[in-house]
Design a protein around this motif. Sequence first.
Motif, short mmCIF file in Angstrom:
data_model
loop_
_atom_site.label_atom_id
_atom_site.label_comp_id
_atom_site.label_asym_id
_atom_site.label_seq_id
_atom_site.Cartn_x
_atom_site.Cartn_y
_atom_site.Cartn_z
N UNK A 1 7.07 -5.91 -7.15
CA UNK A 1 6.96 -4.64 -7.02
C UNK A 1 5.98 -3.83 -6.32
N UNK A 2 4.93 -4.62 -5.65
CA UNK A 2 3.96 -4.17 -4.77
C UNK A 2 4.58 -3.86 -3.24
N UNK A 3 5.73 -4.68 -3.27
CA UNK A 3 6.49 -4.70 -1.84
C UNK A 3 6.76 -3.01 -1.56
N UNK B 1 0.88 0.15 3.01
CA UNK B 1 1.96 -0.92 3.47
C UNK B 1 1.57 -2.24 3.04
N UNK B 2 2.55 -2.89 2.02
CA UNK B 2 2.33 -3.89 1.56
C UNK B 2 3.57 -5.04 1.74
N UNK B 3 3.29 -6.17 2.10
CA UNK B 3 4.31 -7.14 2.33
C UNK B 3 3.89 -8.40 1.42
N UNK B 4 4.39 -8.72 0.52
CA UNK B 4 3.95 -9.59 -0.49
C UNK B 4 4.29 -10.88 0.11
N UNK B 5 4.98 -11.04 1.33
CA UNK B 5 5.45 -12.46 1.71
C UNK B 5 4.50 -12.79 2.70
N UNK B 6 3.89 -11.95 3.52
CA UNK B 6 3.08 -12.04 4.57
C UNK B 6 1.61 -12.07 4.09
N UNK B 7 1.43 -11.28 3.04
CA UNK B 7 -0.01 -10.98 2.49
C UNK B 7 -0.62 -9.80 3.25
N UNK B 8 0.33 -9.06 4.09
CA UNK B 8 -0.35 -7.98 4.87
C UNK B 8 -0.55 -6.68 3.81
N UNK B 9 -1.67 -6.11 4.16
CA UNK B 9 -2.21 -4.90 3.47
C UNK B 9 -2.79 -3.88 4.14
N UNK B 10 -2.17 -2.89 4.63
CA UNK B 10 -2.47 -1.98 5.80
C UNK B 10 -2.71 -0.60 5.08
N UNK C 1 5.74 0.58 -11.32
CA UNK C 1 7.05 0.53 -11.80
C UNK C 1 7.89 0.43 -10.56
N UNK C 2 8.87 0.93 -10.30
CA UNK C 2 9.91 0.89 -9.37
C UNK C 2 9.38 2.11 -8.19
N UNK C 3 8.72 2.98 -8.87
CA UNK C 3 8.37 4.09 -7.86
C UNK C 3 7.06 4.83 -8.03
N UNK C 4 6.21 4.22 -8.99
CA UNK C 4 4.71 4.71 -9.27
C UNK C 4 3.71 3.64 -9.48
N UNK D 1 3.06 7.08 -5.00
CA UNK D 1 4.51 6.88 -5.23
C UNK D 1 5.10 6.20 -4.13
N UNK D 2 6.36 5.67 -4.33
CA UNK D 2 6.95 4.90 -3.06
C UNK D 2 7.59 5.80 -2.27
#
Length: 276
Positions: free
Chosen positions: A126-128, A167-176, A257-260, A274-275
């Motif tokens: 959900x962080x993605x 901007x979060x990528x749960x696969x590469x663990x990038x957090x910008x 959740x999916x958007x908040x 919000x997403x």
Amino acid sequence: MASILPSPVHHQPRPSLSSSSISSRNFQTFGAKIQSLNLGYTQNGRILFPKLQVSTTDYPPPPPPPLPSPEFKELIASLKLKLLSAVSGLNRGLAANEDDLRKADDAARELEAAGGPVDLSNDLDKLQGRWKLLYSSAFSSRTLGGSRPGPPIGRLLPITLGQVYQRIDVFSKDFDNIVEIELGAPWPLPPVEVTATLAHKFEITGSASVKIIFEKTTVKTTGNLSQLPPLEVPRIPDSLRPSSNPGSGDFEVTYIDADTRITRGDRGELRVFVIS
């Protein structure tokens, strides 16, 4: 005269239990019985018993959790609307006063309580994505650093804050952290629009705790100067870095959740995303 004592009992000698006393025929017969019962098998004169394996069909997986009831969905929707109403018009928190801060915090706590504890081990996906910042309680300090030192907005420097994203990528663990800024210039020059990207890596340190580690800052001009290449800002050596800016931070995801998404930082900062 006949003796009245009982006759001595002659015991038969006990058979030896050595392996040499077991005939090949008896061993084969015993091995065949073992195999017929699916208890083991024989190999090179030995009886082997394999490990027992339990079929997963004997223990079906637990049933999935029940879906949220319509009443619960309606409650969550109303609490999200209440929170969004509390933070709207505050310019991401830059225009918030003490009363605004209290109302936003109260609305966030109601949604957090209704949503229950967050477990990122199950909800990490959900962080993605790219999240837009709607509100930060730290921006009420009127600096880009929030509760940390940062350049002032609209005071000493002609800086206008634009949109802020994570901007979060749960696969590469990038957090910008991505910040759009407009820098004023002397007349008649137009203002300079830039996008600053503060790149981090992140790791999950608890059921709902996230730690981010700073890596670099990249600044890219936009608008009329978008053709210029991005500029990487040199990183301050750790030995010269002030204690108030260690290059890393921690926060708790208190609702998602999916958007908040709601987070609370290591310095008490409340953020609402919000997403996008």
